[in-house]
Design an enzyme around this catalytic site. Structure first.
Site, PDB file in Angstrom:
ATOM      1  N   TYR A 158       0.832  -1.211   0.000  1.00 18.46           N
ATOM      2  CA  TYR A 158       0.000   0.000   0.000  1.00 18.46           C
ATOM      3  C   TYR A 158       0.870   1.267   0.000  1.00 18.46           C
ATOM      4  CZ  TYR A 158      -4.430   2.438   0.612  1.00 18.46           C
ATOM      5  OH  TYR A 158      -5.535   3.232   0.423  1.00 18.46           O
ATOM      6  N   LYS A 165      -2.958   8.436   2.872  1.00 13.74           N
ATOM      7  CA  LYS A 165      -4.164   8.278   3.713  1.00 13.74           C
ATOM      8  C   LYS A 165      -3.917   8.787   5.135  1.00 13.74           C
ATOM      9  CE  LYS A 165      -7.095   6.312   0.804  1.00 13.74           C
ATOM     10  NZ  LYS A 165      -8.097   7.181   0.160  1.00 13.74           N
TER      11      LYS A 165
HETATM   12  P1  NDP Z   1     -12.745   3.890  -7.947  1.00 11.71           P
HETATM   13  O1  NDP Z   1     -11.634   3.678  -8.916  1.00 11.71           O
HETATM   14  O2  NDP Z   1     -14.056   3.345  -8.285  1.00 11.71           O
HETATM   15  O3  NDP Z   1     -12.888   5.434  -7.596  1.00 11.71           O
HETATM   16  C1  NDP Z   1     -11.799   6.321  -7.563  1.00 11.71           C
HETATM   17  C2  NDP Z   1     -12.283   7.652  -8.060  1.00 11.71           C
HETATM   18  O4  NDP Z   1     -11.248   8.635  -7.950  1.00 11.71           O
HETATM   19  C3  NDP Z   1     -12.703   7.630  -9.534  1.00 11.71           C
HETATM   20  O5  NDP Z   1     -14.038   8.028  -9.658  1.00 11.71           O
HETATM   21  C4  NDP Z   1     -11.775   8.643 -10.195  1.00 11.71           C
HETATM   22  O6  NDP Z   1     -12.420   9.401 -11.194  1.00 11.71           O
HETATM   23  C5  NDP Z   1     -11.445   9.534  -9.025  1.00 11.71           C
HETATM   24  N1  NDP Z   1     -10.262  10.352  -9.317  1.00 11.71           N
HETATM   25  C6  NDP Z   1      -8.983   9.948  -9.479  1.00 11.71           C
HETATM   26  N2  NDP Z   1      -8.208  11.007  -9.789  1.00 11.71           N
HETATM   27  C7  NDP Z   1      -9.020  12.099  -9.816  1.00 11.71           C
HETATM   28  C8  NDP Z   1      -8.835  13.477 -10.088  1.00 11.71           C
HETATM   29  N3  NDP Z   1      -7.624  13.989 -10.401  1.00 11.71           N
HETATM   30  N4  NDP Z   1      -9.894  14.313 -10.020  1.00 11.71           N
HETATM   31  C9  NDP Z   1     -11.122  13.840  -9.712  1.00 11.71           C
HETATM   32  N5  NDP Z   1     -11.370  12.535  -9.455  1.00 11.71           N
HETATM   33  C10 NDP Z   1     -10.335  11.675  -9.523  1.00 11.71           C
HETATM   34  O7  NDP Z   1     -12.187   3.236  -6.591  1.00 11.71           O
HETATM   35  P2  NDP Z   1     -12.751   3.182  -5.090  1.00 11.71           P
HETATM   36  O8  NDP Z   1     -14.208   3.308  -5.089  1.00 11.71           O
HETATM   37  O9  NDP Z   1     -12.098   1.995  -4.488  1.00 11.71           O
HETATM   38  O10 NDP Z   1     -12.065   4.455  -4.428  1.00 11.71           O
HETATM   39  C11 NDP Z   1     -12.783   5.476  -3.781  1.00 11.71           C
HETATM   40  C12 NDP Z   1     -12.089   5.872  -2.486  1.00 11.71           C
HETATM   41  O11 NDP Z   1     -12.176   4.793  -1.557  1.00 11.71           O
HETATM   42  C13 NDP Z   1     -10.594   6.164  -2.645  1.00 11.71           C
HETATM   43  O12 NDP Z   1     -10.249   7.243  -1.788  1.00 11.71           O
HETATM   44  C14 NDP Z   1      -9.959   4.883  -2.130  1.00 11.71           C
HETATM   45  O13 NDP Z   1      -8.632   5.061  -1.688  1.00 11.71           O
HETATM   46  C15 NDP Z   1     -10.905   4.569  -0.985  1.00 11.71           C
HETATM   47  N6  NDP Z   1     -10.841   3.227  -0.427  1.00 11.71           N
HETATM   48  C16 NDP Z   1     -10.920   2.134  -1.240  1.00 11.71           C
HETATM   49  C17 NDP Z   1     -10.849   0.863  -0.706  1.00 11.71           C
HETATM   50  C18 NDP Z   1     -10.934  -0.334  -1.595  1.00 11.71           C
HETATM   51  O14 NDP Z   1     -10.532  -1.427  -1.152  1.00 11.71           O
HETATM   52  N7  NDP Z   1     -11.445  -0.222  -2.800  1.00 11.71           N
HETATM   53  C19 NDP Z   1     -10.677   0.646   0.744  1.00 11.71           C
HETATM   54  C20 NDP Z   1     -10.649   1.852   1.511  1.00 11.71           C
HETATM   55  C21 NDP Z   1     -10.708   3.098   0.944  1.00 11.71           C
HETATM   56  P3  NDP Z   1     -12.173   9.091 -12.758  1.00 11.71           P
HETATM   57  O15 NDP Z   1     -12.418   7.601 -12.914  1.00 11.71           O
HETATM   58  O16 NDP Z   1     -13.164   9.943 -13.466  1.00 11.71           O
HETATM   59  O17 NDP Z   1     -10.747   9.438 -13.017  1.00 11.71           O
END
Ligand code: NDP
Length: 257
Positions: A158, A165
């Site tokens: 990670y 984070k």
């Molecule tokens: P997704 O990939 O589905 O979502 C990530 C999002 O971040 C996308 O919608 C992407 O938008 C957006 N993003 C990235 N760069 C930018 C940017 N420059 N400007 C605006 N938006 C941006 O993954 P998750 O749902 O897993 O992630 C969502 C959150 O949850 C994150 O903070 C992640 O670290 C956190 N999380 C996830 C876990 C997991 O196991 N999945 C566990 C704990 C926390 P676009 O696609 O349009 O670029």
């Protein structure tokens, strides 16, 4: 269905597809009666979102583009929201990014640019959007971000995202102090591993989920809907006494030594 968020305007950032945590959150907030405004970065995410909303019979109040890497983009997104919606009551920040090559091997190998990028998109973005959103939260409100246990403990691969984070969680506390006087709360949900587009970028994802089924008190993985309901709690008046908090939605895994 409930009326917990009836009449509340809530901005959701970070729906990329049906696996996104922000999509689980969307369903929970919609079922509680919220009016939803969405932001996304890529055209691809916009198209997926429009399709998902249609399939699920959810009407967006507004969808705007927002790249959190750009102050101008944040400014123009929130000024469009102000013009077309007016007051907002909540903001869901579900956005993070790090280079794939920094999410494996040794943390000591992290590049300067990779470190700064992860911090910028995954932590500073919360600061920047809080600044923009608080101007629209004239009736008070709630801001919720998404974090992970890698902020608190060393979790294999990670790496740079764990440090981002940690910065995000510290930002939750500092921001909570800043905006508390305006009746705005800031909290984080720390979810267990969920298979999403972003999660695929971290090496060894399967190990992470199998350790949960083996060791977590509840012996099962969590899903987007469980994060959605915890976020709904933070968005609603049920959590009105809580700010600056990190709530683990991880089947209890974080208590196990
Ligand atoms: P997704 O990939 O589905 O979502 C990530 C999002 O971040 C996308 O919608 C992407 O938008 C957006 N993003 C990235 N760069 C930018 C940017 N420059 N400007 C605006 N938006 C941006 O993954 P998750 O749902 O897993 O992630 C969502 C959150 O949850 C994150 O903070 C992640 O670290 C956190 N999380 C996830 C876990 C997991 O196991 N999945 C566990 C704990 C926390 P676009 O696609 O349009 O670029």
């Amino acid at each position: 269905m409930s009326d917990l968020l009836k009449g509340k305007n809530i901005v959701v950032m970070g729906v990329a597809n049906q696996r996104s945590i922000a999509w689980g959150i969307t369903k929970s907030l919609h079922n509680a009666g919220a009016n939803l405004i969405f932001t996304n970065r890529q055209e691809r995410s916009y198209k997926k979102l429009v399709k998902l909303l249609e399939e699920n019979g959810i009407e967006a109040k507004l969808i705007v583009t927002c790249d959190v890497a750009s102050d101008e983009s944040i400014q123009s997104a929130f000024s469009e929201i102000k013009d077309k919606v007016g007051v907002i009551h909540g903001l869901v920040h579900s956005v993070a990014f790090a280079n794939k090559e920094e999410l494996k091997g040794e943390y000591a190998d992290t590049s300067r640019d990779g470190f700064l990028l992860a911090q910028e998109i995954s932590a500073y973005s919360l600061v920047a959007v809080t600044k923009a959103a608080k101007e629209l939260m004239t009736e008070g409100g709630s801001i919720v971000t998404q974090t992970y246990l890698g902020a608190e403990r060393v979790i294999k691969n990670y790496n740079v995202m764990g440090v981002a984070k940690a910065s995000l969680e510290a930002s939750v506390r500092y921001l909570a102090e800043d905006v508390g006087k305006y009746g705005i709360r800031v909290n984080a949900v720390s979810a267990g591993p969920i298979r999403t587009l972003s999660a695929k970028g971290v090496s060894g994802f399967n190990e992470k989920t199998s350790v949960i089924t083996e060791k977590a008190p509840l012996r099962r993985n969590i899903d987007q809907d469980q994060v959605g309901d915890a976020t709904l709690f933070f968005m609603s008046e049920l959590s009105r006494g809580i700010t600056g908090e990190v709530l683990h939605v991880d089947s209890g895994y974080h208590i196990i030594g």
